[in-house]
Design a protein around this motif. Structure first.
Motif, PDB file in Angstrom:
ATOM      1  N   LEU A 288       0.841  -1.187   0.000  1.00  0.00           N
ATOM      2  CA  LEU A 288       0.000   0.000   0.000  1.00  0.00           C
ATOM      3  C   LEU A 288       0.880   1.242   0.000  1.00  0.00           C
ATOM      4  O   LEU A 288       1.843   1.341   0.766  1.00  0.00           O
ATOM      5  CB  LEU A 288      -0.915   0.006   1.227  1.00  0.00           C
ATOM      6  CG  LEU A 288      -1.903  -1.155   1.317  1.00  0.00           C
ATOM      7  CD1 LEU A 288      -2.712  -1.062   2.606  1.00  0.00           C
ATOM      8  CD2 LEU A 288      -2.827  -1.179   0.118  1.00  0.00           C
ATOM      9  N   VAL A 289       0.538   2.189  -0.851  1.00  0.00           N
ATOM     10  CA  VAL A 289       1.322   3.415  -0.998  1.00  0.00           C
ATOM     11  C   VAL A 289       0.727   4.508  -0.106  1.00  0.00           C
ATOM     12  O   VAL A 289      -0.489   4.679  -0.045  1.00  0.00           O
ATOM     13  CB  VAL A 289       1.336   3.877  -2.473  1.00  0.00           C
ATOM     14  CG1 VAL A 289       2.097   5.179  -2.617  1.00  0.00           C
ATOM     15  CG2 VAL A 289       1.946   2.795  -3.358  1.00  0.00           C
ATOM     16  N   ARG A 307      -5.395   5.061  -0.428  1.00  0.00           N
ATOM     17  CA  ARG A 307      -4.354   4.032  -0.570  1.00  0.00           C
ATOM     18  C   ARG A 307      -4.801   2.877  -1.466  1.00  0.00           C
ATOM     19  O   ARG A 307      -4.090   1.885  -1.595  1.00  0.00           O
ATOM     20  CB  ARG A 307      -3.980   3.490   0.817  1.00  0.00           C
ATOM     21  CG  ARG A 307      -3.552   4.569   1.798  1.00  0.00           C
ATOM     22  CD  ARG A 307      -3.425   4.016   3.199  1.00  0.00           C
ATOM     23  NE  ARG A 307      -2.219   3.245   3.389  1.00  0.00           N
ATOM     24  CZ  ARG A 307      -2.008   2.416   4.402  1.00  0.00           C
ATOM     25  NH1 ARG A 307      -2.933   2.242   5.323  1.00  0.00           N
ATOM     26  NH2 ARG A 307      -0.880   1.739   4.495  1.00  0.00           N
ATOM     27  N   CYS A 308      -5.978   3.001  -2.036  1.00  0.00           N
ATOM     28  CA  CYS A 308      -6.590   1.894  -2.771  1.00  0.00           C
ATOM     29  C   CYS A 308      -6.304   1.997  -4.264  1.00  0.00           C
ATOM     30  O   CYS A 308      -6.457   3.070  -4.864  1.00  0.00           O
ATOM     31  CB  CYS A 308      -8.098   1.878  -2.529  1.00  0.00           C
ATOM     32  SG  CYS A 308      -8.965   0.517  -3.350  1.00  0.00           S
ATOM     33  N   TRP A 309      -5.911   0.895  -4.877  1.00  0.00           N
ATOM     34  CA  TRP A 309      -5.618   0.865  -6.299  1.00  0.00           C
ATOM     35  C   TRP A 309      -6.888   0.840  -7.162  1.00  0.00           C
ATOM     36  O   TRP A 309      -6.827   0.950  -8.380  1.00  0.00           O
ATOM     37  CB  TRP A 309      -4.761  -0.359  -6.626  1.00  0.00           C
ATOM     38  CG  TRP A 309      -5.409  -1.670  -6.286  1.00  0.00           C
ATOM     39  CD1 TRP A 309      -6.154  -2.457  -7.109  1.00  0.00           C
ATOM     40  CD2 TRP A 309      -5.345  -2.349  -5.033  1.00  0.00           C
ATOM     41  NE1 TRP A 309      -6.582  -3.590  -6.456  1.00  0.00           N
ATOM     42  CE2 TRP A 309      -6.089  -3.549  -5.167  1.00  0.00           C
ATOM     43  CE3 TRP A 309      -4.741  -2.071  -3.803  1.00  0.00           C
ATOM     44  CZ2 TRP A 309      -6.238  -4.464  -4.126  1.00  0.00           C
ATOM     45  CZ3 TRP A 309      -4.900  -2.977  -2.769  1.00  0.00           C
ATOM     46  CH2 TRP A 309      -5.645  -4.156  -2.929  1.00  0.00           C
ATOM     47  N   LYS A 310      -8.063   0.690  -6.529  1.00  0.00           N
ATOM     48  CA  LYS A 310      -9.319   0.641  -7.273  1.00  0.00           C
ATOM     49  C   LYS A 310     -10.113   1.937  -7.168  1.00  0.00           C
ATOM     50  O   LYS A 310     -11.190   2.045  -7.745  1.00  0.00           O
ATOM     51  CB  LYS A 310     -10.195  -0.502  -6.755  1.00  0.00           C
ATOM     52  CG  LYS A 310      -9.678  -1.889  -7.071  1.00  0.00           C
ATOM     53  CD  LYS A 310     -10.722  -2.922  -6.675  1.00  0.00           C
ATOM     54  CE  LYS A 310     -10.370  -4.273  -7.247  1.00  0.00           C
ATOM     55  NZ  LYS A 310     -11.452  -5.242  -7.053  1.00  0.00           N
ATOM     56  N   ALA A 348       1.450   1.317 -10.167  1.00  0.00           N
ATOM     57  CA  ALA A 348       1.382   2.673  -9.628  1.00  0.00           C
ATOM     58  C   ALA A 348       0.061   2.861  -8.910  1.00  0.00           C
ATOM     59  O   ALA A 348      -0.962   2.336  -9.328  1.00  0.00           O
ATOM     60  CB  ALA A 348       1.494   3.689 -10.761  1.00  0.00           C
ATOM     61  N   PRO A 349       0.009   3.601  -7.784  1.00  0.00           N
ATOM     62  CA  PRO A 349      -1.231   3.810  -7.065  1.00  0.00           C
ATOM     63  C   PRO A 349      -2.196   4.666  -7.859  1.00  0.00           C
ATOM     64  O   PRO A 349      -1.792   5.514  -8.669  1.00  0.00           O
ATOM     65  CB  PRO A 349      -0.778   4.528  -5.788  1.00  0.00           C
ATOM     66  CG  PRO A 349       0.475   5.225  -6.190  1.00  0.00           C
ATOM     67  CD  PRO A 349       1.144   4.339  -7.181  1.00  0.00           C
ATOM     68  N   ALA A 350      -3.484   4.431  -7.631  1.00  0.00           N
ATOM     69  CA  ALA A 350      -4.494   5.243  -8.318  1.00  0.00           C
ATOM     70  C   ALA A 350      -4.440   6.670  -7.839  1.00  0.00           C
ATOM     71  O   ALA A 350      -4.328   6.937  -6.644  1.00  0.00           O
ATOM     72  CB  ALA A 350      -5.881   4.652  -8.079  1.00  0.00           C
ATOM     73  N   ALA A 351      -4.519   7.625  -8.751  1.00  0.00           N
ATOM     74  CA  ALA A 351      -4.444   9.029  -8.378  1.00  0.00           C
ATOM     75  C   ALA A 351      -5.787   9.551  -7.924  1.00  0.00           C
ATOM     76  O   ALA A 351      -5.884  10.503  -7.170  1.00  0.00           O
ATOM     77  CB  ALA A 351      -3.950   9.848  -9.561  1.00  0.00           C
ATOM     78  N   THR A 352      -6.886   8.934  -8.403  1.00  0.00           N
ATOM     79  CA  THR A 352      -8.226   9.410  -8.062  1.00  0.00           C
ATOM     80  C   THR A 352      -8.463   9.318  -6.573  1.00  0.00           C
ATOM     81  O   THR A 352      -8.219   8.283  -5.961  1.00  0.00           O
ATOM     82  CB  THR A 352      -9.292   8.554  -8.789  1.00  0.00           C
ATOM     83  OG1 THR A 352      -9.032   8.606 -10.187  1.00  0.00           O
ATOM     84  CG2 THR A 352     -10.671   9.065  -8.476  1.00  0.00           C
ATOM     85  N   GLY A 353      -8.926  10.401  -5.982  1.00  0.00           N
ATOM     86  CA  GLY A 353      -9.249  10.401  -4.559  1.00  0.00           C
ATOM     87  C   GLY A 353      -8.036  10.505  -3.677  1.00  0.00           C
ATOM     88  O   GLY A 353      -8.119  10.227  -2.496  1.00  0.00           O
TER      89      GLY A 353
END
Length: 356
Positions: A288-289, A307-310, A348-353
């Motif tokens: 987790l990033v 921290r979620c990739w989704k 790469a971690p999701a940027a949204t949110g």
């Protein structure tokens, strides 16, 4: 190292057999910020729901700071709830006081994490275990001394050590003393707050097996608070996963460990050094990033979204409720994991949110 006895597989307990029911349980700690004394609150626990059946062990898991210990202390009424409701055997115990609270503590007891700091070093083992009788003005059959020696024997200690002091025992033996004290008033529910995390690995399995045997012998129910998912897997029938003051997933042991629905649960399991847990679908460690957000100012919507990739736009605007999943458990996620284990995190971690 002594092996932990595996618990046979069990389905979720029926609600008609409920002993403990927690709904909307909340604990906010007020803090003052700076010279202007601006009032803020730490949202340690922020609306928790779960239940425990008679004779069941519910595991309460999550990383440090998620609110699991605060939840446990509210259940045993060491902390007053800010909001919500705690029902024990159909009775509202949320704000009991005085005589009613003393009577309740005969039925709900706690085992603390540190087996040394929870014992008074100036008192003998006999006096420590006898304290619940004295506080509640109870004279056990056969007398206080005889009952204390019986309790020492039940937890695997020598009754002849009645007059010894806590410093004369090892860590595992001290925790057994704490367990004996918790059993003194014959409770129906025990809150075990990380009861083996402060012990040597070689001793942990012995204490867990002791708790298992006591549960069978006396029909005890447990809320087992821990961060070690390997221990929880062997001891608990059902598991509630907490993140930043919220329960994000609840299910029976088989469902949680084999087909987790919430991304956070899957990330926790991927970090367990147990080849049998995730080897069936994906043996890659999920990293987790970013840091855990502060409970002073938790993210909007889903608290795990930063921290979620989704994570997508809806995760920032709408908080997902706990809802039934195809796997049979409940999870608070807009985009739950599929039973097949698809949906692995991107590099790469999701940027949204990512912003609060």
């Amino acid at each position: 190292m002594t092996q932990v006895e595996s618990r046979p597989k069990a389905d979720a307990a029926p609600k008609t057999n409920e002993l403990l029911n927690v709904s909307g349980l909340t604990k906010h700690f007020p803090v003052r910020n700076g010279l202007l004394a601006t009032k803020q609150v730490v949202r340690a626990v922020d609306g928790v729901d779960f239940s425990v059946a008679k004779g069941e062990a519910l595991g309460l898991v999550g990383e440090s700071g998620c609110g699991k210990t605060t939840t446990g202390r509210m259940l045993v009424r060491l902390l007053e709830a800010t909001a919500g409701r705690i029902e024990f055997d159909g009775r509202d115990i949320t704000h009991l006081r005085g005589k009613q609270l003393r009577q309740l503590r005969q039925e709900i007891q706690i085992i603390f994490q540190d087996p040394y700091s929870s014992l008074n070093p100036r008192h003998t083992v006999g006096k420590i275990i006898a304290t619940p009788f004295q506080v509640n003005r109870i004279t056990p059959p056969g007398g206080e001394r005889a009952r204390v020696k019986e309790l020492l024997e039940i937890v695997g200690l020598n009754p002849e050590h009645y007059n010894r002091f806590p410093h004369e025992f090892s860590g595992g033996q001290r925790q057994r003393i704490g367990i004996a004290r918790a059993l003194a008033l014959q409770p129906r529910l025990i809150i075990a707050d990380e009861p083996v995390s402060a012990l040597d690995v070689s001793i942990q399995a012995q204490v867990v097996n002791l708790l298992r045997n006591l549960q069978r012998e006396f029909g005890l129910s447990f809320v087992f608070i821990a961060h070690d998912l390997s221990v929880v897997r062997h001891f608990c029938d059902r598991i509630a996963v907490m993140y930043l003051g919220k329960v994000v997933e609840v299910g029976d042991r088989t469902q949680i460990y084999e087909t987790p629905s919430h991304p956070y649960t899957r990330a926790l399991l991927s970090a367990v050094p147990d080849a049998g847990i995730l080897g069936r679908q994906d043996d890659k460690r999920i990293r987790l990033v970013g840091d855990v957000p502060t409970p002073l100012n938790p993210p909007s919507g889903c608290r795990f979204r930063t921290r979620c990739w989704k994570a997508q736009d809806i995760c920032a605007s709408e908080e997902p409720p706990l809802r039934l999943m195809p796997t049979g458990g409940e999870a608070a996620c807009h985009f739950p994991e599929s039973p097949s284990g698809a949906g692995a995190p991107e590099p790469a971690p999701a940027a949204t949110g990512a912003e609060d």
